[in-house]
Design an enzyme around this catalytic site. Structure first.
Site, PDB file in Angstrom:
ATOM      1  N   GLU A  43      29.200  51.438  31.033  1.00  7.49           N
ATOM      2  CA  GLU A  43      30.157  51.543  32.135  1.00  7.49           C
ATOM      3  C   GLU A  43      29.980  50.144  33.437  1.00  7.49           C
ATOM      4  O   GLU A  43      29.976  50.003  34.069  1.00  7.49           O
ATOM      5  CB  GLU A  43      30.168  53.013  33.078  1.00  7.49           C
ATOM      6  CG  GLU A  43      31.021  53.052  34.159  1.00  7.49           C
ATOM      7  CD  GLU A  43      32.249  53.107  34.412  1.00  7.49           C
ATOM      8  OE1 GLU A  43      32.983  52.039  34.922  1.00  7.49           O
ATOM      9  OE2 GLU A  43      32.870  53.508  33.051  1.00  7.49           O
ATOM     10  N   GLU A  76      33.660  43.543  35.552  1.00  5.24           N
ATOM     11  CA  GLU A  76      35.657  43.190  36.943  1.00  5.24           C
ATOM     12  C   GLU A  76      34.249  42.771  38.349  1.00  5.24           C
ATOM     13  O   GLU A  76      35.488  41.565  38.526  1.00  5.24           O
ATOM     14  CB  GLU A  76      35.237  44.986  36.726  1.00  5.24           C
ATOM     15  CG  GLU A  76      36.326  45.292  35.984  1.00  5.24           C
ATOM     16  CD  GLU A  76      36.045  46.662  36.002  1.00  5.24           C
ATOM     17  OE1 GLU A  76      35.989  47.405  37.274  1.00  5.24           O
ATOM     18  OE2 GLU A  76      36.744  47.305  35.134  1.00  5.24           O
TER      19      GLU A  76
END
Length: 127
Positions: free
Chosen positions: A71, A78
């Site tokens: 994550e 991102e």
């Protein structure tokens, strides 16, 4: 100029503080990271409640650590993609989708590991 051992220790602690700042940023800013965190607390609670074996603990720890790590990598990808371009680009979308896909696959594996470990304990507890 050579660094003495004290300078190296200070640098090491600074690198740890940067890593902790990254984890804190992800927990505060990423909904999925918070979901993983709260689910991991639930899993740890169940692990204690059912007194799972050492081997089962190892699988639980690897599953939790793996999902947090992926994550964090997904979030980093991102952010870098968002930093590089504000415009829509198919490769930027693919990079984000691929990173999210990696987290999704690992999450499925973690659920399978958790189900394999906890369902027998849960059914014994019910009966």
């Amino acid at each position: 100029m050579l660094m003495d051992s004290r300078d190296k220790q200070v640098q090491l602690w600074k690198s740890f503080s940067y890593a902790l700042a990254g984890i804190k940023t992800a927990l505060w800013s990423e909904r999925n990271m918070r979901i993983h965190f709260f689910v991991s607390l639930l899993v740890i609670g169940c692990s204690i409640f059912f007194s799972i074996s050492k081997l089962e603990w190892l699988f639980v720890i690897v599953a939790i650590g793996g999902i947090f790590s992926l994550e964090l990598v997904n979030t980093a990808i991102e952010r870098v993609v968002d930093l590089v371009t504000d415009d829509y680009h198919p490769l930027a979308k693919q990079a984000k989708d691929l990173a999210a896909g990696a987290v999704f696959i690992y999450a499925i594996i973690a659920v399978l590991v958790g189900s394999t470990i906890f369902l027998p304990y849960f059914f014994r507890w019910l009966i």
